[in-house]
Every structure is written in C-alpha cells, then in structure tokens.
Design an enzyme around this catalytic site. Structure first.
Site, mmCIF file in Angstrom:
data_model
loop_
_atom_site.group_PDB
_atom_site.id
_atom_site.type_symbol
_atom_site.label_atom_id
_atom_site.label_comp_id
_atom_site.label_asym_id
_atom_site.label_seq_id
_atom_site.Cartn_x
_atom_site.Cartn_y
_atom_site.Cartn_z
ATOM 1 C CD GLU A 1 -3.059 -0.847 0.134
ATOM 2 O OE1 GLU A 1 -3.091 0.252 -0.463
ATOM 3 O OE2 GLU A 1 -3.848 -1.771 -0.117
ATOM 4 C CB SER B 1 -44.326 -25.544 47.141
ATOM 5 O OG SER B 1 -45.721 -25.749 47.214
#
Length: 782
Positions: A89, A350
C-alpha cells in the site's frame, strides 16, 4: 531523440510542474488549517465477542454499522501484517509527510498516457483520511481533499498512530473491519499469530474487500496475496526462500461460525452492561448444548400435557458462576422462542417454602418442632378470608416442621409464615436476591410462602445456591472477571444445613411423591418442587455441594398444564440435567457443623422418643434444642378388648388389653375425631368392668361402633347389602334380641351374631338379653 520520447518527457515535465504547483498550494492550506487529532477518537465502535469459559466463541455482536471489529494496539498486531501492508500500500510510508509526491508524479504521468485514471498514488495516510472523512475516490477534488487531510494529519499524529488507526479501520470483507477482526473471521486466531502467507492475504484485501473476499473468491484472493508477497520481496522485507514457502502455503480458512449460540445467555450477559469487547463468560459451552437438546426433547415429550416451553439454569456454587442458561426450547422457534424463561417472572408455587422454614429455624424453631396441619381459617386486612388446603386435600394433624417442609404441606407453611411474619419473610427473600418481589408485604400476605408473588428461575437458583453455600449469599454472575466466591451471610451455616438435610431426605420424598418419582436420582441431592396456581408453572430446583440446577416448565402464554405438578412436569428434566451436570456424584451429604446433632424424636410430638412412639424420626437439630423430656402424647391404656372401652382394675384379665393411644392437645381434637379416631384413647369405662367393680350392664355391642357410616352400593339390590351385628353378654345368656329403632330385626343364640339389611337413614341399635340391654349404638346408612 524520437518524437515519442520528446512527448513523454514533455508530459513528465508538465506533470512535475503541475504537481509542484499543487504541492505548494496544498502546503499553504495545511499551514492555514490544523488537523484536530480528536477526530480519530469516538468514531470507532468495536463489535462484542462473547466466549465460553474455555475461550470458544459463542457469539459476536456487530457494531452499530453492522460490522465485526476489534480494536487492537499496533504492538499487538503481527509485524508481518504491518510489513505486508506497507509493502503493497505505501512502501515509502516512513519517508513522506502524508503525500508521496514522487508517486503522485508517476501516477499523473501514467494517467496522462492512459487518458484515464489508472493510478491513484494514495498513501496509507490518505487512505486513513478517506476512512475517517469519506471523499469521492475517483475525482480530482476528492484526491485533493485526501491530500490536505493527510498532510494536516501527519503534522500532529505520529506514524505509529496512523498505522494503528489504518489497520483497525480498513475494510477486509466478509463484514470484518480492522485486521484483528479479519484474522479471527478468516483464520480463527489473533493477528499476532498469523503466518507470512496469511498476513499477506489479509494485507491485500482492503484494495477490493468484496471482490477479494477469500470465502467467495479464493483464487482472486490468493493471486492478490502473491502480489503482496512479491512486493515484500522487492522491498527487501522477505527473502526468496520465505517468498517461495509463503506462495506454496495453502489458504486454510476456519469454518464459518455466523450462527451464534447460547442466545438467551448472551442476551442476558449483554444486558449486564459488560466492559470490554472480548468477554470470557462463565458458560460451559458443551453443557449448554447438551441441556438445550434435553429441553427440546422434554418439551416434545410433554407437549400433549400442555408443556410448550422449558428453561434451565445451572450455577457453580463456588463463585456463583452461570454454567448454563437455557431460556426456551428454541431461541429461533415460534413467536415466543426468544423469551428467556430463566429471567421471566412467574409464580413459584411451593419453592419459597424452604426459606420460610429457614427463617423459623433462625427464630428458635427446629425440624423437630411441631406444627398443626389442621383446617384453619385466616383473614387479613387487604385480602379475603381463606382456608388453605394441602395438595392432597387431607390434613395430617401434628407434624414436625421438617416433615412438613419435605412433604411440601401448605397448611403448616402458612402457620409458620404467620409465626415469623410476612414482613420479615419478605425482607429475607429480598436479601436472598428476589428483587422481583417488589410489592409491600401486605400485598402478598401469608400467601407469599405459597408463591403468590412472581419471581424468576435465576433468582430461585441464586437462593438455593445460598443454602448450598452454607448460607452465604449468591449473586449469579455471567462474566468470569466479575465472579466472587464470598457473599453476605443470609442464613447461618446450621440453618442452611438443616434445610438442605430435609430437602435431601429420600424417605420423606417417597412419602410425598411415591417410590417411583423422577426425583429419586440415585445420589444425595437437596430438591424442592413447586406448582403454581391452576397448574400454570412447574418447578424443580436442587443442589449438591458444588452445583445448583433449576428447571421451569410450562407455557409462556400462561395456559394451564394438564394437571401436571412440579415433580412430574419438571422433575424428569431436572433428573436428566443433574446427572449431566454432576460429573462425580456425591455418596453422602456434607458433614454437618458441630452445632448440630441428629436426635431420635417422636415423629408426632417431636420430643424424645420412647418405646411407645409408633414412629421415630432422626432429626438434624441444634444441640441446644435436643429434647430432654420424653414424648408426653403416647400413653399405654388398659382397655376391654371386647369393646375397646377403658378397663378398670376389676376387669377380668382375660378381657384386658394394653394399647397405645395418642393424647393430643385440644387444637387437634377435631382432626383426630375425623381422620384418626382409632388413635384417640377411650373416655368411658367398659360396662363389663366399671371402676367400682359393679356390672351395670352385661350386654355390650361390639359391632358396629357408634357413628359408623355404611354406604349402599349403587347397582346392587338393597336386599343383598347388610351389616354384621355382634355383641358380648356377661354372664352368658341363652339368646339375644336385636332391635333397630325399637323394632326387633333378629334373634340369635350364642355367639349372638346376626345380619341386618341396610336401610337409608340414621338408626339406633340396641341388643337385649333377658332383662338387660346394651347402650344404644347410633349408625348411619347412606
């Protein structure tokens, strides 16, 4: 010199002059306007990667732009990636100040020759400028904007920072932004572990991330990799042997893991506002997958009985880490599949009773304390008058608190809740982590202990894990770094052990659910089930010293199940889950603390058992509560075996029998008379042997008994249904007459037996021998 060469030289000189003029103009602009370095901040958002406890990826949540990204410091990125990127690049990255004018001159000449834009001469800094401030890529104005930004940037930002910014912002295709995300996306590893070939492949992708995506265009991506390798060879970053090896290395992409797993859990984790973007969770990935399969199979099996969904939570009790969280039978299935049953509020049935009893034990009661299971009416200021019922519909009279809890009796639980106070119970439940119980105590009333509030499965798991942790509070944690082993004390160690011991008692579990119930898992586990009103929710929660497993089954819509209770609706799934979770099943419960002792007590009175007590229970109780007094309820009484009445000392020994009866407190009088009349001692002396020794009546009816009820069976002729009449006569008589409502129905010689055909109604039966007659016996025929 040829005409063509002259023309080319002329173009180059013109390009150079033009570039020089542009460079001078740009320099003026750059000096006039300074780049704001803060523009590189707050413009980047990481995706969030969630892993299981072993590091395997569960899910990656894309950022607001829909991309996967993971910011990584330059020092943590492989130098191979850096060198490959610069080679392809911007080979002169360290020599220019943002714009490489040499490359610009070359690009201008190439474009003039071609008559179109064929080379852009963009430096890495210019590309970063375009990533931060998008510019038109193929226009002169756009290029000038990039150049200005690049020159401005390099005046205030270091080369090191520019490289880091670029490598973290560049697009690499397949939804990956930044080289770290790309490395994980394509190769399944961190960028600092990439090979030269892999680094070169990634470095070549930003040029055309979609067209070069190796998952779709592997040949093109490999060709681009070779270009990068060649540039590295040309720039001296690698030698020819490294170049050849890298070119020959095949591209090996990892399998795509786009489909996330453990969605309910990862949703829950994200709701906890985690810090960081690569999170190691507490989840056991393999266990999670197995439990998800179990949940799907269970729902399929139980669907005919109304079960449409189920949820499971597993906690590691050591640090309260969530090892599994299955929220439904399938996250992507149906309209409500994404509902997380682990954190949905439901009535717990319960399952809150153990904490009611635990609070009572902290107040001085114990598993050997007696509580009345008798019909009782309650009325509270903000609620209607109610009469609690047990699941079975029957009452047990006096029961020990330990048995009442293990059998999950409703009536005793209400009585205990009244004893400890609803406000105190609610306060303790909140200390256990039940944040969902956010109303005032008056809103719930005594029904709080029966589950009339709403809680979550995760809250239940936390609360039961507290018992497993010797009373130390448990706050369930989904992230490894946040988990803590210590927690605030909620119950004492002794209280926690007493409750755990009761919930692990298999003999009481059999008494409650039968010998073949699903909760007989084969090793010691403390287990509690629950069923909400109208059969809407089934619960089963249990724990060993190491793990807590909590299960819910039902229907998210709230439709009632087909009379499924917790033991049958959630129990089978719980049993399979606990077997999968516990690798090495314990052979016994943990050793109780020294403050507790196992004492043999009467199962009815809770006092020290004697040889007269018909049932003895070994109760784990505080040493300070060990009963010293013997059971006062069970007493041996002399009775006349002929009629079951009291036998005086004058009664002939041949007719005297010693029997054990229970003399209960007045609160149990009605229950004993209706449910266990045979246990009550007689209150009258036998007429055969009165206390003064004088026989007042020598005729005694031995069958039927007073207040007995007989039923006429439908479908049978009344004339075929009768009752046996039996009596004793002392001294013996030649014959005996039987009278029903004053009407003689039979006459019999010794042994005086006869039969009477049943007639509906209430009747008085009398036996007459000579001038002597029996006391009347009243019976009822229905």
């Amino acid at each position: 010199m040829s005409a063509l060469r002259k023309k080319l030289i002329g173009c180059a000189l013109a390009a150079g002059a033009a570039v020089g003029a542009v460079a001078g103009a740009l320099e003026v602009v750059v000096r006039w306007e300074t780049f704001d370095a803060t523009e590189l901040q707050h413009t980047f958002e990481d995706s969030v990667r969630i892993r299981d406890k072993d590091g395997d990826l569960l899910r990656e949540v894309v950022n607001a732009s829909g991309a996967r990204a993971q910011w990584t410091a330059l020092d943590e990125i492989s130098p191979l990636v850096v060198e490959a990127t610069l080679a392809v690049e911007d080979a002169r990255f360290h020599q220019h100040a943002g714009v490489d004018w040499r490359s610009v001159v070359r690009a201008v000449a190439q474009n003039l020759r071609a008559g179109q834009v064929v080379s852009g001469a963009s430096t890495l800094t210019m590309q970063l400028s375009r990533l931060v401030h998008p510019h038109p890529r193929r226009t002169l104005l756009g290029k000038l904007d990039e150049a200005v930004d690049a020159l401005r940037m390099e005046r205030v930002v270091s080369k090191h920072e520019i490289l880091e910014q670029y490598l973290n912002r560049a697009p690499y295709g397949f939804g990956a932004i930044g080289v770290e995300a790309a490395s994980l996306r394509y190769f399944g590893k961190r960028s600092n572990l990439l090979s030269l070939s892999e680094a070169a492949l990634l470095a070549g992708l930003p040029k055309a991330p979609t067209a070069l995506n190796p998952r779709r265009a592997l040949e093109a991506a490999s060709a681009r990799r070779n270009v990068v390798l060649h540039r590295m060879l040309q720039t001296g970053k690698i030698d020819s042997s490294a170049y050849d090896r890298a070119r020959r290395e095949p591209v090996q992409l990892v399998a795509v893991i786009d489909e996330p797993s453990a969605m309910h859990f990862t949703d829950y984790l994200l709701s906890q506002a985690p810090k960081g973007h690569d999170i190691v969770s507490t989840l056991d990935g393999a266990l999670q997958r197995d439990l998800e399969s179990m949940v799907r199979a269970h729902v399929q099996t139980m669907s005919e009985r109304g079960v449409r969904n189920a949820a499971v939570v597993v906690l590691d009790n050591r640090r309260c880490e969530i090892r599994a969280m299955v929220g439904s039978a399938g996250y992507w299935a149906g309209e409500d599949g994404s509902v997380n049953g682990a954190i949905a509020k439901r009535q717990p049935g319960s399952t809150l009773k153990p904490f009611t009893y635990a609070l009572a034990f902290e107040r001085g009661f114990s598993p050997a304390s007696v509580v009345a299971d008798v019909e009782t009416t309650y009325g509270e200021a903000l609620s209607e008058v109610f009469v609690p019922r047990n699941y079975s519909g029957a009452y047990s009279g006096p029961v020990l608190m330990g048995e009442a809890l293990a059998r999950s009796l409703n009536v005793p639980a209400i009585r205990v809740a009244q004893e400890v106070g609803t406000a105190s119970l609610l306060e303790r439940l909140r200390a256990l982590g039940f944040a969902s119980l956010d109303r005032r105590a008056e809103y719930y009333g005594l029904g709080l202990t029966l589950g009339n509030g709403e809680v979550t499965l995760l809250e239940l798991a936390q609360a039961y894990a507290t018992l497993a942790r010797r009373g130390r509070g448990c706050s369930a944690e989904a992230i490894v770094d946040r988990a803590q082993s210590d927690g605030p004390p909620v119950f004492s160690e002794a209280t926690s052990f007493m409750v755990s011991d009761l919930l692990a008692d298999e003999s009481l579990r059999i008494k409650a659910f039968g010998p073949r119930n699903a909760l007989m898992v084969g090793f010691p586990v403390s287990i509690k089930t629950g069923t909400s009103s109208n059969w809407r929710d089934n619960w089963a929660i249990g724990y060993t010293d190491r793990y807590t497993v909590a299960v819910w089954t039902g229907d998210f819509s709230g439709r009632p199940l087909q009379q499924l209770a917790g033991a049958t609706g959630a129990g089978p799934l719980f049993a399979r889950a606990i077997h999968r979770v516990v690798d090495e099943p314990p052979t016994r419960l943990p050793t109780p603390p020294d403050a507790l002792v196992r004492a043999e007590v009467c199962a009815m009175s809770g006092r020290r058992a004697t040889h007269l007590c018909p049932t003895v229970r070994a109760a784990l109780i505080p040493k300070s509560k060990r009963p010293e007094a013997s059971c006062p309820w069970h007493r041996e009484v002399r009775v006349d075996r002929r009629n079951g009445l009291l036998a005086s000392e004058k009664c002939p020994k041949a007719f005297v029998q010693r029997r054990v009866f229970a003399r209960l407190p007045p609160v149990y009088a009605r229950w004993q008379a209706e449910a266990a009349p045979e246990s009550a001692p007689p209150t009258r002396y036998s007429p055969h042997c009165p206390k003064d020794g004088k026989v007042k009546n020598a005729v005694v009816i031995t069958h039927p008994k007073t207040d007995e009820v007989f039923l006429l069976e439908p479908g049978y002729a009344a004339s075929t249904q009768s009752v046996a009449l039996e009596a004793e006569v002392d001294p013996p008589a030649a014959s005996l007459r039987w009278l029903i409502d004053g009407r003689e129905v039979a006459a019999a010689e010794w042994p005086y037996g006869a039969y009477w055909t049943l007639e509906r109604g209430r009747h008085a039966l009398v036996a007459v021998a000579g001038t002597s007659s029996s006391e009347p016996v009243e019976i009822e025929v229905r």
